[in-house]
Design a protein around this motif. Structure first.
Motif, PDB file in Angstrom:
ATOM      1  N   CYS A   1      20.551   7.316 -10.673  1.00 45.02           N
ATOM      2  CA  CYS A   1      19.759   8.184 -11.545  1.00 45.02           C
ATOM      3  C   CYS A   1      18.419   8.443 -10.884  1.00 45.02           C
ATOM      4  O   CYS A   1      18.083   7.825  -9.861  1.00 45.02           O
ATOM      5  N   SER A   2      17.631   9.339 -11.449  1.00 44.61           N
ATOM      6  CA  SER A   2      16.354   9.700 -10.847  1.00 44.61           C
ATOM      7  C   SER A   2      15.379   8.521 -10.826  1.00 44.61           C
ATOM      8  O   SER A   2      14.595   8.366  -9.886  1.00 44.61           O
ATOM      9  N   ALA A   3      15.430   7.674 -11.869  1.00 41.19           N
ATOM     10  CA  ALA A   3      14.532   6.515 -11.930  1.00 41.19           C
ATOM     11  C   ALA A   3      14.843   5.526 -10.807  1.00 41.19           C
ATOM     12  O   ALA A   3      13.940   4.970 -10.185  1.00 41.19           O
ATOM     13  N   TRP A   4      16.141   5.303 -10.570  1.00 39.05           N
ATOM     14  CA  TRP A   4      16.531   4.379  -9.500  1.00 39.05           C
ATOM     15  C   TRP A   4      16.182   4.959  -8.139  1.00 39.05           C
ATOM     16  O   TRP A   4      15.784   4.238  -7.230  1.00 39.05           O
ATOM     17  N   ARG A   5      16.329   6.257  -7.981  1.00 31.69           N
ATOM     18  CA  ARG A   5      15.969   6.864  -6.692  1.00 31.69           C
ATOM     19  C   ARG A   5      14.468   6.745  -6.443  1.00 31.69           C
ATOM     20  O   ARG A   5      14.032   6.462  -5.341  1.00 31.69           O
ATOM     21  N   MET A   6      13.694   6.949  -7.503  1.00 35.63           N
ATOM     22  CA  MET A   6      12.245   6.820  -7.354  1.00 35.63           C
ATOM     23  C   MET A   6      11.889   5.399  -6.916  1.00 35.63           C
ATOM     24  O   MET A   6      11.048   5.199  -6.038  1.00 35.63           O
ATOM     25  N   ALA A   7      12.542   4.412  -7.511  1.00 33.12           N
ATOM     26  CA  ALA A   7      12.292   3.013  -7.151  1.00 33.12           C
ATOM     27  C   ALA A   7      12.749   2.729  -5.725  1.00 33.12           C
ATOM     28  O   ALA A   7      12.077   2.010  -4.975  1.00 33.12           O
ATOM     29  N   CYS A   8      13.882   3.325  -5.323  1.00 31.48           N
ATOM     30  CA  CYS A   8      14.410   3.120  -3.965  1.00 31.48           C
ATOM     31  C   CYS A   8      13.498   3.694  -2.893  1.00 31.48           C
ATOM     32  O   CYS A   8      13.570   3.289  -1.733  1.00 31.48           O
ATOM     33  N   CYS A   9      12.667   4.639  -3.272  1.00 36.55           N
ATOM     34  CA  CYS A   9      11.767   5.274  -2.307  1.00 36.55           C
ATOM     35  C   CYS A   9      10.366   4.660  -2.316  1.00 36.55           C
ATOM     36  O   CYS A   9       9.466   5.145  -1.617  1.00 36.55           O
ATOM     37  N   ASP A  10      10.190   3.606  -3.084  1.00 38.66           N
ATOM     38  CA  ASP A  10       8.863   2.991  -3.172  1.00 38.66           C
ATOM     39  C   ASP A  10       8.440   2.435  -1.807  1.00 38.66           C
ATOM     40  O   ASP A  10       9.229   1.763  -1.132  1.00 38.66           O
ATOM     41  N   PRO A  11       7.205   2.681  -1.376  1.00 34.65           N
ATOM     42  CA  PRO A  11       6.721   2.212  -0.062  1.00 34.65           C
ATOM     43  C   PRO A  11       6.838   0.702   0.139  1.00 34.65           C
ATOM     44  O   PRO A  11       6.977   0.240   1.284  1.00 34.65           O
ATOM     45  N   LEU A  12       6.787  -0.079  -0.955  1.00 31.94           N
ATOM     46  CA  LEU A  12       6.898  -1.534  -0.826  1.00 31.94           C
ATOM     47  C   LEU A  12       8.238  -1.956  -0.221  1.00 31.94           C
ATOM     48  O   LEU A  12       8.327  -3.013   0.414  1.00 31.94           O
ATOM     49  N   LEU A  13       9.270  -1.147  -0.424  1.00 34.73           N
ATOM     50  CA  LEU A  13      10.599  -1.476   0.117  1.00 34.73           C
ATOM     51  C   LEU A  13      10.736  -1.095   1.583  1.00 34.73           C
ATOM     52  O   LEU A  13      11.679  -1.527   2.251  1.00 34.73           O
ATOM     53  N   TRP A  14       9.801  -0.285   2.080  1.00 41.34           N
ATOM     54  CA  TRP A  14      10.015   0.324   3.389  1.00 41.34           C
ATOM     55  C   TRP A  14       8.883   0.086   4.396  1.00 41.34           C
ATOM     56  O   TRP A  14       8.731   0.839   5.334  1.00 41.34           O
ATOM     57  N   LYS A  15       8.126  -0.979   4.182  1.00 45.26           N
ATOM     58  CA  LYS A  15       7.138  -1.321   5.206  1.00 45.26           C
ATOM     59  C   LYS A  15       7.847  -1.705   6.504  1.00 45.26           C
ATOM     60  O   LYS A  15       7.399  -1.380   7.604  1.00 45.26           O
ATOM     61  N   THR A  16       8.962  -2.409   6.356  1.00 39.54           N
ATOM     62  CA  THR A  16       9.753  -2.846   7.516  1.00 39.54           C
ATOM     63  C   THR A  16      11.194  -2.391   7.380  1.00 39.54           C
ATOM     64  O   THR A  16      11.809  -2.581   6.319  1.00 39.54           O
ATOM     65  N   LEU A  17      11.721  -1.774   8.426  1.00 37.14           N
ATOM     66  CA  LEU A  17      13.146  -1.477   8.504  1.00 37.14           C
ATOM     67  C   LEU A  17      13.744  -2.500   9.463  1.00 37.14           C
ATOM     68  O   LEU A  17      13.571  -2.407  10.677  1.00 37.14           O
ATOM     69  N   ASP A  18      14.386  -3.500   8.891  1.00 32.29           N
ATOM     70  CA  ASP A  18      14.901  -4.624   9.671  1.00 32.29           C
ATOM     71  C   ASP A  18      16.403  -4.459   9.902  1.00 32.29           C
ATOM     72  O   ASP A  18      17.210  -4.659   9.000  1.00 32.29           O
ATOM     73  N   LEU A  19      16.756  -4.098  11.125  1.00 33.60           N
ATOM     74  CA  LEU A  19      18.163  -3.956  11.508  1.00 33.60           C
ATOM     75  C   LEU A  19      18.590  -5.087  12.440  1.00 33.60           C
ATOM     76  O   LEU A  19      19.513  -4.936  13.237  1.00 33.60           O
ATOM     77  N   SER A  20      17.898  -6.217  12.333  1.00 32.77           N
ATOM     78  CA  SER A  20      18.168  -7.330  13.246  1.00 32.77           C
ATOM     79  C   SER A  20      19.466  -8.057  12.918  1.00 32.77           C
ATOM     80  O   SER A  20      19.861  -8.967  13.654  1.00 32.77           O
ATOM     81  N   MET A  21      20.120  -7.676  11.811  1.00 36.71           N
ATOM     82  CA  MET A  21      21.410  -8.289  11.489  1.00 36.71           C
ATOM     83  C   MET A  21      22.584  -7.392  11.893  1.00 36.71           C
ATOM     84  O   MET A  21      23.743  -7.760  11.744  1.00 36.71           O
TER      85      MET A  21
END
Length: 305
Positions: free
Chosen positions: A39-59
């Motif tokens: 939903c739009s609310a979940w997408r807004m939360a998914c785009c929050d900057p707090l989730l994306w300071k680091t993109l960790d693909l080390s796994m």
């Protein structure tokens, strides 16, 4: 008697801050599986900057085999598709807010994937990219030009370092931290002295270092504050036909040169497991032989993962 009504709240009605807190416990695979489309609310939360300071693909590792011709590695197309999909979704959700980007040492990014990432991470400050087999000179230079704010880089040893260091010098004015996961010879040391004289933190751990290269670094990088040569194989290159000689102890002259540093981190103990592994691997440690995640370690906290 009055009727009692219970209030049922829907997931999409949760406050954004609560959703973000929940999503922070998700790994990159869970975040990109489709929760942003609920939903739009979940997408807004998914785009929050707090989730994306680091993109960790080390796994995430590539499905690959080693080959004898350049780039010396062949990556399965399905593996490439998985990485491309992950990058596209992550970079879309992040909205340009990623400041740290971490790749596994067995994740072989290609030029197209790197360029796509660089264009969508304009604020990047830290890059951990230990494998460059499939990245050409033009690809990494184009990426560096996009990363004006880059401060820290973890990289493998490369045969022709001047072009890269020159590009960093021209474009990344705040660059100050470098970790090289590979040998350091006189040529590499001279390149650092020429193009990155203001470098503050340098880690060469678990590598082979020429003694003269170490002297060049200590004499020329006058702004250097922290130098890590833990578990390194220090060698002395002599005139031919005399063979190279392993230097067992760091001599007093080098320690005197290093005395101006805030931290000079060393370890050459026979009892040290990592020192033994560096010796066994002839100064170029093969991380795949050892515990998963060991390559992330560094005695310098700002370079550890």
């Amino acid at each position: 008697m009055e009727d009692c009504y219970s209030i049922v709240r829907r997931w999409e009605d949760l406050h954004t801050d609560i959703l973000v807190k929940i999503f922070q416990s998700f790994d990159i695979f869970e975040l990109t599986k489709g929760i942003a489309h609920v939903c739009s609310a979940w997408r807004m939360a998914c785009c929050d900057p707090l989730l994306w300071k680091t993109l960790d693909l080390s796994m995430l590792k590539s499905d690959f085999i080693m080959i004898q011709l350049e780039p010396y590695v062949y990556v399965n197309s399905r593996s490439d598709k998985t990485l491309t999909r992950l990058l596209k979704i992550s970079l879309s959700l992040s909205r340009g807010n990623i400041t740290s980007l971490i790749f596994h040492f067995n994740l072989y990014v290609n030029d197209e994937q790197l360029t796509y990432t660089a264009e969508r991470c304009p604020r990047l400050r830290r890059l951990v990219l230990p494998a460059w087999n499939r990245i050409k000179k033009t690809g990494i230079c184009k990426a560096i030009r996009a990363w004006k704010d880059l401060e820290s880089l973890t990289m493998p040893n490369i045969a022709d370092p001047p072009y890269l260091m020159e590009e960093i010098s021209k474009n990344c004015k705040n660059f100050s931290k470098l970790k090289i996961m590979g040998p350091c010879n006189n040529s590499f040391a001279c390149t650092l002295a020429t193009h990155l004289p203001k470098l503050k933190v340098l880690s060469l751990r678990c590598s082979i270092i020429e003694k003269d290269a170490l002297i060049i670094i200590l004499d020329s990088l006058l702004h250097l504050e922290v130098l890590n040569i833990s578990h390194c194989l220090l060698i002395e290159v002599r005139l031919r036909p005399a063979p190279k000689r392993v230097v067992g102890e760091i001599d007093q002259s080098i320690r005197e040169k290093a005395s101006r540093l805030r931290e000079f981190i060393t370890c050459t103990k026979d009892s040290c497991i990592m020192c033994q592994r560096t010796k066994n691997d002839d100064g170029q440690i093969r991380w795949y032989r050892y515990e998963e995640g060991l390559w992330k370690t560094d005695e310098v906290s700002s370079l550890a993962l």
